[in-house]
Design an enzyme around this catalytic site. Structure first.
Site, PDB file in Angstrom:
ATOM      1  N   LYS A  14       0.824  -1.220   0.000  1.00 52.89           N
ATOM      2  CA  LYS A  14       0.000   0.000   0.000  1.00 52.89           C
ATOM      3  C   LYS A  14       0.858   1.271   0.000  1.00 52.89           C
ATOM      4  O   LYS A  14       0.545   2.235  -0.694  1.00 52.89           O
ATOM      5  CB  LYS A  14      -0.914  -0.029   1.232  1.00 52.89           C
ATOM      6  CG  LYS A  14      -1.904   1.103   1.293  1.00 52.89           C
ATOM      7  CD  LYS A  14      -3.088   0.749   2.159  1.00 52.89           C
ATOM      8  CE  LYS A  14      -2.686   0.156   3.487  1.00 52.89           C
ATOM      9  NZ  LYS A  14      -2.939   0.992   4.626  1.00 52.89           N
ATOM     10  N   ARG A  89     -11.736   2.425   8.670  1.00 48.32           N
ATOM     11  CA  ARG A  89     -11.436   0.996   8.838  1.00 48.32           C
ATOM     12  C   ARG A  89     -12.683   0.157   9.042  1.00 48.32           C
ATOM     13  O   ARG A  89     -12.598  -1.058   9.049  1.00 48.32           O
ATOM     14  CB  ARG A  89     -10.549   0.790  10.067  1.00 48.32           C
ATOM     15  CG  ARG A  89      -9.203   1.363   9.838  1.00 48.32           C
ATOM     16  CD  ARG A  89      -8.179   0.741  10.748  1.00 48.32           C
ATOM     17  NE  ARG A  89      -6.944   1.456  10.494  1.00 48.32           N
ATOM     18  CZ  ARG A  89      -5.747   0.995  10.721  1.00 48.32           C
ATOM     19  NH1 ARG A  89      -5.588  -0.185  11.229  1.00 48.32           N
ATOM     20  NH2 ARG A  89      -4.698   1.722  10.439  1.00 48.32           N
ATOM     21  N   ARG A 128       9.598 -11.909   1.754  1.00 50.39           N
ATOM     22  CA  ARG A 128      10.099 -10.546   1.974  1.00 50.39           C
ATOM     23  C   ARG A 128      11.419 -10.525   2.743  1.00 50.39           C
ATOM     24  O   ARG A 128      11.543 -11.131   3.805  1.00 50.39           O
ATOM     25  CB  ARG A 128       9.042  -9.756   2.756  1.00 50.39           C
ATOM     26  CG  ARG A 128       9.474  -8.365   3.175  1.00 50.39           C
ATOM     27  CD  ARG A 128       8.306  -7.494   3.469  1.00 50.39           C
ATOM     28  NE  ARG A 128       7.453  -7.992   4.551  1.00 50.39           N
ATOM     29  CZ  ARG A 128       6.251  -7.506   4.803  1.00 50.39           C
ATOM     30  NH1 ARG A 128       5.752  -6.551   4.062  1.00 50.39           N
ATOM     31  NH2 ARG A 128       5.543  -7.988   5.804  1.00 50.39           N
ATOM     32  N   ARG A 163      11.872 -10.377   8.371  1.00 50.47           N
ATOM     33  CA  ARG A 163      11.313  -9.834   9.617  1.00 50.47           C
ATOM     34  C   ARG A 163      10.863 -11.004  10.485  1.00 50.47           C
ATOM     35  O   ARG A 163      10.295 -11.965   9.969  1.00 50.47           O
ATOM     36  CB  ARG A 163      10.089  -8.981   9.312  1.00 50.47           C
ATOM     37  CG  ARG A 163      10.424  -7.719   8.582  1.00 50.47           C
ATOM     38  CD  ARG A 163       9.236  -6.796   8.718  1.00 50.47           C
ATOM     39  NE  ARG A 163       9.167  -5.883   7.608  1.00 50.47           N
ATOM     40  CZ  ARG A 163       8.074  -5.215   7.262  1.00 50.47           C
ATOM     41  NH1 ARG A 163       6.962  -5.391   7.924  1.00 50.47           N
ATOM     42  NH2 ARG A 163       8.090  -4.379   6.257  1.00 50.47           N
ATOM     43  N   ARG A 174      -3.378 -12.445  10.190  1.00 49.59           N
ATOM     44  CA  ARG A 174      -3.553 -11.035   9.797  1.00 49.59           C
ATOM     45  C   ARG A 174      -4.423 -10.913   8.549  1.00 49.59           C
ATOM     46  O   ARG A 174      -5.254 -10.025   8.434  1.00 49.59           O
ATOM     47  CB  ARG A 174      -2.186 -10.381   9.529  1.00 49.59           C
ATOM     48  CG  ARG A 174      -1.444 -10.032  10.784  1.00 49.59           C
ATOM     49  CD  ARG A 174      -0.204  -9.231  10.491  1.00 49.59           C
ATOM     50  NE  ARG A 174      -0.488  -7.861  10.101  1.00 49.59           N
ATOM     51  CZ  ARG A 174       0.358  -7.060   9.471  1.00 49.59           C
ATOM     52  NH1 ARG A 174       1.548  -7.500   9.157  1.00 49.59           N
ATOM     53  NH2 ARG A 174       0.027  -5.839   9.156  1.00 49.59           N
TER      54      ARG A 174
END
Ligand code: ADP
Length: 220
Positions: A14, A89, A128, A163, A174
């Site tokens: 995003k 949201r 990632r 990460r 998530r």
């Protein structure tokens, strides 16, 4: 130019798309997370309260966010449009936002929804890797974003790291939470006829994504 609400799943990039739209249309990128983080560094009772809520990962109350956001939208740079990221949201916030816009005499504009499959999102998260030295980000699973040299930054050659929270389990949790929360919001804007869906697949370059976004913006 019109006001844009940007909605995208956690792994969709995003931030990258917000930056592209910002540069292409010269619109300010307003992230409620950033606004609240900035506010929380002040030394006031509200700031201390904010810090507590945010570090617990809870949502900030509507009255606080409405007041901070409406102050921001009154500024000069927002008069020809802006990109809103992180808000609304949920449906309650969507309704509060419309009330706010009424008071500010502004239009809702359009909603850009970056649509990405769970499998693609998973590859983005699990592949990632980031450079701890310069912050550049790469992906070891998706070819278009792989580092040139195995596990080393293209720019400063530092070794890349994953990460700690980029695990399959955290990702799945998530992503499901996100879908659960945004589904009704997406439907809400679809019913209003202002939802623009931009499909994103892995290996779509940022240039391709920008072209798709531009089509949606100019179609309006
Ligand atoms: P994240 O994607 O991890 O939620 P953000 O930068 O968007 O990160 O937001 C950071 C924090 O700011 C959130 O955890 C929440 O406490 C607060 N926040 C941001 N946007 C909103 C919002 N629209 N409503 C309520 N709280 C918000």
């Amino acid at each position: 130019m019109q006001n844009i609400i940007l909605i995208a799943p956690p792994a969709a990039g995003k931030g990258t798309y917000a930056k592209l739209i910002e540069e292409t249309y010269h619109l300010p990128h307003i992230s409620t997370g950033d606004l609240l983080r900035k506010e929380s560094t002040k030394d006031t009772p509200t700031s201390r309260h904010l810090k507590e809520i945010m570090s617990a990962g809870r949502l900030v109350s509507d009255d606080i966010i409405t007041s901070i956001l409406s102050d921001r939208l009154k500024q000069d740079d927002c008069q020809n449009g802006y990109i809103l990221d992180g808000y609304p949201r949920n449906i309650e916030q969507a309704k509060a936002y419309e009330e706010m816009l009424g008071t500010l005499n502004k239009d809702l504009g359009i909603v850009i929804y970056i649509d990405i499959d769970e499998q693609d999102a998973k590859e983005r998260v699990l592949g990632r890797v980031v450079c701890p030295q310069c912050g550049a980000s790469f992906n070891t699973i998706i070819k278009a974003f792989s580092p040139k040299e195995n596990n080393h930054c293209n720019y400063c050659k530092h070794e890349l790291v994953s990460r700690v929270d980029d695990t399959e389990e955290t990702f799945h949790k998530r992503f499901c939470e996100y879908l659960e929360k945004t589904d009704s919001l997406v439907k809400y804007y679809q019913d209003k006829g202002i939802l623009k869906v931009v499909k994103s697949q892995n290996d779509d370059t940022t240039e391709i994504m920008l072209e798709r976004i531009k089509k949606m913006v100019s179609n309006d």
